[in-house]
Design an enzyme around this catalytic site. Structure first.
Site, PDB file in Angstrom:
ATOM      1  N   PHE A  12       0.828  -1.219   0.000  1.00  0.00           N
ATOM      2  CA  PHE A  12       0.000   0.000   0.000  1.00  0.00           C
ATOM      3  C   PHE A  12       0.866   1.274   0.000  1.00  0.00           C
ATOM      4  CE2 PHE A  12      -2.186   2.784   3.379  1.00  0.00           C
ATOM      5  CZ  PHE A  12      -2.789   3.603   2.438  1.00  0.00           C
TER       6      PHE A  12
ATOM      7  N   THR B 214       5.897   2.721  12.756  1.00  0.00           N
ATOM      8  CA  THR B 214       4.524   3.031  13.165  1.00  0.00           C
ATOM      9  C   THR B 214       4.479   3.676  14.546  1.00  0.00           C
ATOM     10  OG1 THR B 214       2.499   1.922  13.879  1.00  0.00           O
ATOM     11  CG2 THR B 214       4.461   0.596  13.912  1.00  0.00           C
ATOM     12  N   ASP B 215       3.394   4.414  14.800  1.00  0.00           N
ATOM     13  CA  ASP B 215       3.212   4.981  16.154  1.00  0.00           C
ATOM     14  C   ASP B 215       2.791   3.897  17.150  1.00  0.00           C
ATOM     15  OD1 ASP B 215       0.620   4.526  15.232  1.00  0.00           O
ATOM     16  OD2 ASP B 215      -0.134   6.526  15.708  1.00  0.00           O
ATOM     17  N   GLU B 216       2.446   2.694  16.641  1.00  0.00           N
ATOM     18  CA  GLU B 216       1.942   1.649  17.535  1.00  0.00           C
ATOM     19  C   GLU B 216       3.028   1.139  18.486  1.00  0.00           C
ATOM     20  OE1 GLU B 216      -0.731  -1.175  15.688  1.00  0.00           O
ATOM     21  OE2 GLU B 216      -1.226   0.259  14.115  1.00  0.00           O
TER      22      GLU B 216
ATOM     23  N   TYR C 179       2.447  -7.435  16.248  1.00  0.00           N
ATOM     24  CA  TYR C 179       2.862  -6.526  15.160  1.00  0.00           C
ATOM     25  C   TYR C 179       3.711  -5.386  15.714  1.00  0.00           C
ATOM     26  CZ  TYR C 179       2.531  -2.494  12.024  1.00  0.00           C
ATOM     27  OH  TYR C 179       2.830  -1.392  11.255  1.00  0.00           O
TER      28      TYR C 179
ATOM     29  N   LYS D 219       7.739  -4.434  15.155  1.00  0.00           N
ATOM     30  CA  LYS D 219       8.186  -3.149  14.596  1.00  0.00           C
ATOM     31  C   LYS D 219       9.101  -2.439  15.602  1.00  0.00           C
ATOM     32  CE  LYS D 219       7.219  -1.403  11.193  1.00  0.00           C
ATOM     33  NZ  LYS D 219       7.783  -1.491   9.817  1.00  0.00           N
TER      34      LYS D 219
HETATM   35  P1  NAD Z   1       1.384  -3.675   3.202  1.00  0.00           P
HETATM   36  O1  NAD Z   1       1.060  -4.875   4.014  1.00  0.00           O
HETATM   37  O2  NAD Z   1       0.335  -3.072   2.337  1.00  0.00           O
HETATM   38  O3  NAD Z   1       2.652  -3.974   2.268  1.00  0.00           O
HETATM   39  C1  NAD Z   1       3.770  -4.685   2.721  1.00  0.00           C
HETATM   40  C2  NAD Z   1       4.624  -5.045   1.510  1.00  0.00           C
HETATM   41  O4  NAD Z   1       5.799  -5.732   1.979  1.00  0.00           O
HETATM   42  C3  NAD Z   1       3.923  -5.963   0.523  1.00  0.00           C
HETATM   43  O5  NAD Z   1       4.165  -5.528  -0.802  1.00  0.00           O
HETATM   44  C4  NAD Z   1       4.571  -7.319   0.783  1.00  0.00           C
HETATM   45  O6  NAD Z   1       4.596  -8.166  -0.375  1.00  0.00           O
HETATM   46  C5  NAD Z   1       5.979  -6.900   1.184  1.00  0.00           C
HETATM   47  N1  NAD Z   1       6.642  -7.920   2.016  1.00  0.00           N
HETATM   48  C6  NAD Z   1       6.125  -8.570   3.089  1.00  0.00           C
HETATM   49  N2  NAD Z   1       7.018  -9.455   3.569  1.00  0.00           N
HETATM   50  C7  NAD Z   1       8.127  -9.350   2.794  1.00  0.00           C
HETATM   51  C8  NAD Z   1       9.394  -9.996   2.802  1.00  0.00           C
HETATM   52  N3  NAD Z   1       9.691 -10.950   3.694  1.00  0.00           N
HETATM   53  N4  NAD Z   1      10.318  -9.629   1.870  1.00  0.00           N
HETATM   54  C9  NAD Z   1      10.017  -8.665   0.935  1.00  0.00           C
HETATM   55  N5  NAD Z   1       8.822  -8.054   0.873  1.00  0.00           N
HETATM   56  C10 NAD Z   1       7.897  -8.384   1.795  1.00  0.00           C
HETATM   57  O7  NAD Z   1       1.935  -2.605   4.273  1.00  0.00           O
HETATM   58  P2  NAD Z   1       1.784  -1.010   4.292  1.00  0.00           P
HETATM   59  O8  NAD Z   1       0.513  -0.670   4.948  1.00  0.00           O
HETATM   60  O9  NAD Z   1       2.118  -0.483   2.948  1.00  0.00           O
HETATM   61  O10 NAD Z   1       2.964  -0.638   5.301  1.00  0.00           O
HETATM   62  C11 NAD Z   1       4.284  -0.390   4.823  1.00  0.00           C
HETATM   63  C12 NAD Z   1       5.178  -0.053   6.003  1.00  0.00           C
HETATM   64  O11 NAD Z   1       4.657   1.100   6.685  1.00  0.00           O
HETATM   65  C13 NAD Z   1       5.251  -1.149   7.051  1.00  0.00           C
HETATM   66  O12 NAD Z   1       6.587  -1.226   7.511  1.00  0.00           O
HETATM   67  C14 NAD Z   1       4.322  -0.686   8.161  1.00  0.00           C
HETATM   68  O13 NAD Z   1       4.741  -1.171   9.402  1.00  0.00           O
HETATM   69  C15 NAD Z   1       4.496   0.810   8.063  1.00  0.00           C
HETATM   70  N6  NAD Z   1       3.339   1.614   8.519  1.00  0.00           N
HETATM   71  C16 NAD Z   1       2.095   1.370   8.012  1.00  0.00           C
HETATM   72  C17 NAD Z   1       1.036   2.174   8.419  1.00  0.00           C
HETATM   73  C18 NAD Z   1      -0.358   1.961   7.857  1.00  0.00           C
HETATM   74  O14 NAD Z   1      -1.311   2.607   8.297  1.00  0.00           O
HETATM   75  N7  NAD Z   1      -0.549   1.101   6.850  1.00  0.00           N
HETATM   76  C19 NAD Z   1       1.234   3.203   9.339  1.00  0.00           C
HETATM   77  C20 NAD Z   1       2.535   3.415   9.818  1.00  0.00           C
HETATM   78  C21 NAD Z   1       3.579   2.626   9.399  1.00  0.00           C
HETATM   79  P1  TYD Z   2      -6.651  -1.356  11.344  1.00  0.00           P
HETATM   80  O1  TYD Z   2      -7.012  -0.739  10.028  1.00  0.00           O
HETATM   81  O2  TYD Z   2      -6.499  -2.841  11.422  1.00  0.00           O
HETATM   82  O3  TYD Z   2      -5.332  -0.601  11.834  1.00  0.00           O
HETATM   83  P2  TYD Z   2      -4.556  -0.680  13.281  1.00  0.00           P
HETATM   84  O4  TYD Z   2      -5.061  -1.829  14.051  1.00  0.00           O
HETATM   85  O5  TYD Z   2      -3.131  -0.856  12.855  1.00  0.00           O
HETATM   86  O6  TYD Z   2      -4.815   0.645  13.938  1.00  0.00           O
HETATM   87  O7  TYD Z   2      -7.737  -0.925  12.402  1.00  0.00           O
HETATM   88  C1  TYD Z   2      -8.013   0.436  12.693  1.00  0.00           C
HETATM   89  C2  TYD Z   2      -8.986   0.469  13.864  1.00  0.00           C
HETATM   90  O8  TYD Z   2     -10.225  -0.078  13.423  1.00  0.00           O
HETATM   91  C3  TYD Z   2      -8.556  -0.364  15.038  1.00  0.00           C
HETATM   92  O9  TYD Z   2      -8.939   0.294  16.237  1.00  0.00           O
HETATM   93  C4  TYD Z   2      -9.330  -1.665  14.882  1.00  0.00           C
HETATM   94  C5  TYD Z   2     -10.609  -1.209  14.212  1.00  0.00           C
HETATM   95  N1  TYD Z   2     -11.260  -2.176  13.298  1.00  0.00           N
HETATM   96  C6  TYD Z   2     -12.626  -2.467  13.426  1.00  0.00           C
HETATM   97  O10 TYD Z   2     -13.313  -1.926  14.317  1.00  0.00           O
HETATM   98  N2  TYD Z   2     -13.192  -3.342  12.554  1.00  0.00           N
HETATM   99  C7  TYD Z   2     -12.464  -3.960  11.570  1.00  0.00           C
HETATM  100  O11 TYD Z   2     -13.035  -4.780  10.800  1.00  0.00           O
HETATM  101  C8  TYD Z   2     -11.077  -3.641  11.427  1.00  0.00           C
HETATM  102  C9  TYD Z   2     -10.229  -4.303  10.371  1.00  0.00           C
HETATM  103  C10 TYD Z   2     -10.515  -2.739  12.320  1.00  0.00           C
END
Ligand code: NAD
Ligand code: TYD
Length: 347
Positions: free
Chosen positions: A12, A131-133, A156, A160
């Site tokens: 993503f 992540t902030d988590e 998770y 991280k």
């Molecule tokens: P995502 O799950 O959409 O994408 C992860 C990508 O990593 C995928 O393309 C997957 O194929 C690849 N991948 C997974 N395992 C792999 C491996 N062993 N070797 C090579 N590639 C691999 O994740 P995202 O939401 O795009 O998040 C990207 C980064 O940002 C992550 O590190 C996540 O912790 C961080 N992040 C995400 C969010 C969020 O809201 N989505 C917020 C803060 C930080």
């Molecule tokens: P999520 O998108 O999984 O992100 P994160 O857990 O990393 O914050 O979830 C966002 C918030 O939404 C989280 O508080 C969990 C809640 N949630 C639901 O209430 N229903 C759902 O089906 C999902 C996937 C998440």
């Protein structure tokens, strides 16, 4: 930074970042996109990029847990900078099967750091996307700052947190030039529909139940993905080496409000169905569910002048429209059809 290795570029945020670098930034070098193409990695997120930038874009299917493959890739492409997104990223999956989270997020990050450390003379930057988590859960008051103690609660966030510590240690011990960003929840195009916002958009548009965990009072701080990409690029180009920067959206919302906003927007954009709010269903809470995340990003604003530019109202409308207009992408992702395509093309 002439040969930038982007890990997880088919996910993503990684795919949005690659679009951003080519189309909206001053980056002039080459991107080597390394991705293992797990369930979350979809090359269709980058349709048109290889054709538009044949000299400046390479895709390599590889796993960051494979140290030998990494060494070969770092040398073949003369990698001089890394932006590390690749991770297992879904909290619910980490609760059911944490193994892959430890492998990819901890061991995989360690392997990348080792590959960079062994080429210290060539590496200009290792940027780690986190992540902030990692900071745990807040009560009603307060914000996470860069000084907040780490207190990860889910497998998770624990994985991280471990990777953040390794990155920091490689700077402190070996002098690897690193930056780290800890960002709040992202939303926008190309997000896999297991996460809250795309799941709710798709279910609501199809008249399916909208599963809200617990009472829906949990709070997240939402950031439009393009704003995150811009923040990462600013940190990479102008951030101080060895530093951590928080990135946030200034948009704290309870989950129920997010879901209701999606329902109301859909009612407005595609009228005719019964009010989507009627689909909201309260379900069993996630174990260990963090109650509130909220980010203080004043360091990033003060040092680099970054602030988010998208409001939640405009960002969520763009996102809803994107999912409604990309039904084929949605169907291929949900049916796993794109995975068949990956097997045919990459084995
Ligand atoms: P995502 O799950 O959409 O994408 C992860 C990508 O990593 C995928 O393309 C997957 O194929 C690849 N991948 C997974 N395992 C792999 C491996 N062993 N070797 C090579 N590639 C691999 O994740 P995202 O939401 O795009 O998040 C990207 C980064 O940002 C992550 O590190 C996540 O912790 C961080 N992040 C995400 C969010 C969020 O809201 N989505 C917020 C803060 C930080
Ligand atoms: P999520 O998108 O999984 O992100 P994160 O857990 O990393 O914050 O979830 C966002 C918030 O939404 C989280 O508080 C969990 C809640 N949630 C639901 O209430 N229903 C759902 O089906 C999902 C996937 C998440």
């Amino acid at each position: 930074m002439q040969n930038l290795l982007v890990t997880g570029g088919c996910g993503f945020i990684g795919s949005n970042f690659i679009h951003y670098l080519f189309r909206q930034s001053d980056f002039t070098g080459r991107i080597i996109n390394l991705d293992a193409l797990t369930y979350a990695g979809n090359p269709e997120n980058l349709t048109g990029i290889a054709e538009a930038y044949p000299e400046r874009y390479v895709f390599v299917k590889a796993d960051i847990c494979d140290a030998e493959a990494l060494a070969e890739i770092f040398d073949r492409y003369q990698v001089d900078a890394v932006c590390h997104f690749a991770a297992e990223s879904h909290v619910d999956r980490s609760i059911v099967s944490p193994d892959a989270f430890v492998q990819t997020n901890v061991v995989g990050t360690f392997n990348l750091l080792q590959a960079a450390r062994e080429r210290l003379d060539r590496i200009r930057l290792f940027h780690h996307v986190s992540t902030d988590e990692v900071f745990g859960s807040l009560g009603k008051e307060g914000l996470f700052t860069e000084e907040t103690c780490y207190q990860p609660n889910s497998p998770y966030s624990a994985s991280k947190a471990a990777s953040d510590h390794l990155v920091r240690a490689y700077h402190h011990t070996y002098g690897l030039p690193v930056t780290i960003s800890n960002c709040s929840n992202n939303y926008g195009p190309y997000q896999f529909p297991e996460k809250l916002i795309p799941l709710m958009i798709l279910n609501a548009s199809e008249g399916k139940p909208l599963p809200v965990y617990g009472d829906g009072s949990n709070v997240r701080d939402w950031l439009y993905v393009e704003d995150h990409c811009q923040a990462i690029w600013q940190i990479m180009t102008r951030g101080r080496r060895g530093e951590t920067y928080n990135v946030g959206g200034d948009t704290e919302l309870p989950n129920l409000t997010v879901v209701e906003t999606i329902c109301d927007k859909l009612d407005e954009l595609t009228p005719g169905a019964a009010p989507r709010r009627e689909l909201i269903t309260f379900v069993k809470d996630r174990p260990g569910h963090d109650w509130r995340y909220a980010i203080d990003f004043s360091k990033l604003r003060r040092e680099l002048g970054w602030t988010p530019s998208e409001s939640f109202q405009s960002g969520i409308e763009k996102t809803i429209r994107w999912y409604l207009e990309h039904r084929e992408w949605v169907e291929r992702v949900r049916s796993g059809e794109y995975q068949k395509w990956i097997r045919e093309h990459y084995g």
